[in-house]
Design an enzyme around this catalytic site. Structure first.
Site, PDB file in Angstrom:
ATOM      1  N   ASP A  21     -11.342  -4.568   4.379  1.00 27.03           N
ATOM      2  CA  ASP A  21     -10.117  -3.842   4.071  1.00 27.03           C
ATOM      3  C   ASP A  21     -10.466  -2.821   2.983  1.00 27.03           C
ATOM      4  O   ASP A  21     -11.563  -2.870   2.399  1.00 27.03           O
ATOM      5  CB  ASP A  21      -9.060  -4.835   3.584  1.00 27.03           C
ATOM      6  CG  ASP A  21      -7.802  -4.159   3.090  1.00 27.03           C
ATOM      7  OD1 ASP A  21      -7.242  -3.337   3.836  1.00 27.03           O
ATOM      8  OD2 ASP A  21      -7.383  -4.446   1.961  1.00 27.03           O
ATOM      9  N   ASP A  23      -7.700  -0.715   0.527  1.00 28.58           N
ATOM     10  CA  ASP A  23      -6.836  -0.683  -0.658  1.00 28.58           C
ATOM     11  C   ASP A  23      -6.639  -2.084  -1.223  1.00 28.58           C
ATOM     12  O   ASP A  23      -6.176  -2.992  -0.531  1.00 28.58           O
ATOM     13  CB  ASP A  23      -5.482  -0.069  -0.315  1.00 28.58           C
ATOM     14  CG  ASP A  23      -5.597   1.417   0.011  1.00 28.58           C
ATOM     15  OD1 ASP A  23      -6.363   2.104  -0.693  1.00 28.58           O
ATOM     16  OD2 ASP A  23      -4.942   1.878   0.954  1.00 28.58           O
ATOM     17  N   THR A 135      -5.026   0.026   6.812  1.00 23.08           N
ATOM     18  CA  THR A 135      -3.830   0.775   7.193  1.00 23.08           C
ATOM     19  C   THR A 135      -3.794   2.158   6.554  1.00 23.08           C
ATOM     20  O   THR A 135      -2.971   2.987   6.931  1.00 23.08           O
ATOM     21  CB  THR A 135      -2.558   0.009   6.773  1.00 23.08           C
ATOM     22  OG1 THR A 135      -2.555  -0.162   5.358  1.00 23.08           O
ATOM     23  CG2 THR A 135      -2.511  -1.349   7.442  1.00 23.08           C
ATOM     24  N   ASN A 140      -8.369   9.072   3.345  1.00 28.18           N
ATOM     25  CA  ASN A 140      -8.410   8.274   2.124  1.00 28.18           C
ATOM     26  C   ASN A 140      -9.658   7.398   2.071  1.00 28.18           C
ATOM     27  O   ASN A 140     -10.268   7.228   1.016  1.00 28.18           O
ATOM     28  CB  ASN A 140      -7.165   7.389   2.023  1.00 28.18           C
ATOM     29  CG  ASN A 140      -5.902   8.173   1.759  1.00 28.18           C
ATOM     30  OD1 ASN A 140      -5.948   9.360   1.426  1.00 28.18           O
ATOM     31  ND2 ASN A 140      -4.759   7.523   1.923  1.00 28.18           N
TER      32      ASN A 140
END
Length: 254
Positions: A21, A23, A135, A140
């Protein structure tokens, strides 16, 4: 003659890939990155919304930036949510938020969490495949990897599943299924690394083992069923689990 008892067969699943993942897992980007970027975007488009640290922690139960803004508006600004152009507003807000977030990342103010860089380096040395399931937007992801690990870092990750590439976001398992399909690996040969209960649920629903490293926002969440829960990745010894010695037991009649 009495029937022979079943033979217990231990099926080992060697570790072949790590799926990260982003963030909250690679870096504490939520409080000091995404949150202020959202607030700047709100100001840019003339909204008086402000997400402080406490409120943002509550909003993190909703995965996805656009989904988070819709959730907030429906509850705190229903007049805005009811406007005919609300979907376009959300898209504009998200685009502005991404610009502000990328500026913060480029400034170098969002370092990786402890142990992340070492684990990635060690995994590459061992020949493990790397992937991302998140997500947040692809822009980013690339910006964070570039700013924290160097310009070549995005290329270290064989598969990057990010943003709206699947219709349903975590805790739905679609993003992990998308990544596994492209790795052409079964979940038994992979380990997911997450920071939240939503991420853990998504990984578990795909059959993945999941290592969780909670952060300040997720520390109180329920991580039942996680393979391991560690304060950070400095505690993760890749050599000690070279074969990821968690096995499935199967009964086979002799």
């Amino acid at each position: 003659m009495p029937e022979s008892p079943p033979v217990i067969v231990r099926r080992m699943h060697p570790l072949k890939a790590l799926i990260f993942d982003v963030d909250g897992t690679l870096a504490d980007t939520e409080r000091d990155g995404h949150r202020p970027a959202f607030n700047h975007a709100f100001a840019d488009l003339g909204l008086d919304w402000h997400w402080d640290e406490s409120l943002y922690g509550e909003l993190l139960t909703i995965t996805g930036g656009k989904e988070r803004m819709r959730h907030y508006a429906e509850r705190h600004a229903p007049d805005i949510a009811a406007r005919p152009g609300f979907d376009a507003l959300v898209r504009d807000l998200h685009a502005a938020k991404t610009r502000h977030y990328l500026r913060l990342v480029d400034s170098g103010t969002l370092p990786l969490r402890p142990g992340v860089a070492t684990l990635i380096q060690h995994a590459r040395q061992r020949g493990l495949r790397l992937a991302i399931a998140t997500t947040t937007t692809p822009e980013n992801v690339t910006a964070l990897l570039h700013a924290t690990l160097g310009p070549d870092a995005p290329g270290w990750f064989e598969v990057i599943g990010a943003g709206d590439i699947v219709p349903n976001k975590k805790p739905a398992p679609e993003i992990y299924r998308w990544v596994l399909d492209r790795l052409t690996l079964p979940p038994e040969n992979c380990l997911a690394i997450e920071d939240s209960a939503n991420g853990l649920q998504a990984a578990q629903a795909t059959g993945l083992r999941c290592l969780v490293t909670p952060n300040d926002y997720t520390a109180g969440e329920d991580f039942s069923g996680a393979w391991r829960v560690l304060a950070d990745l400095r505690e993760f010894d890749l050599d000690a689990i070279a074969d990821l010695a968690i096995s499935n037991l199967a009964n086979i009649s002799s």
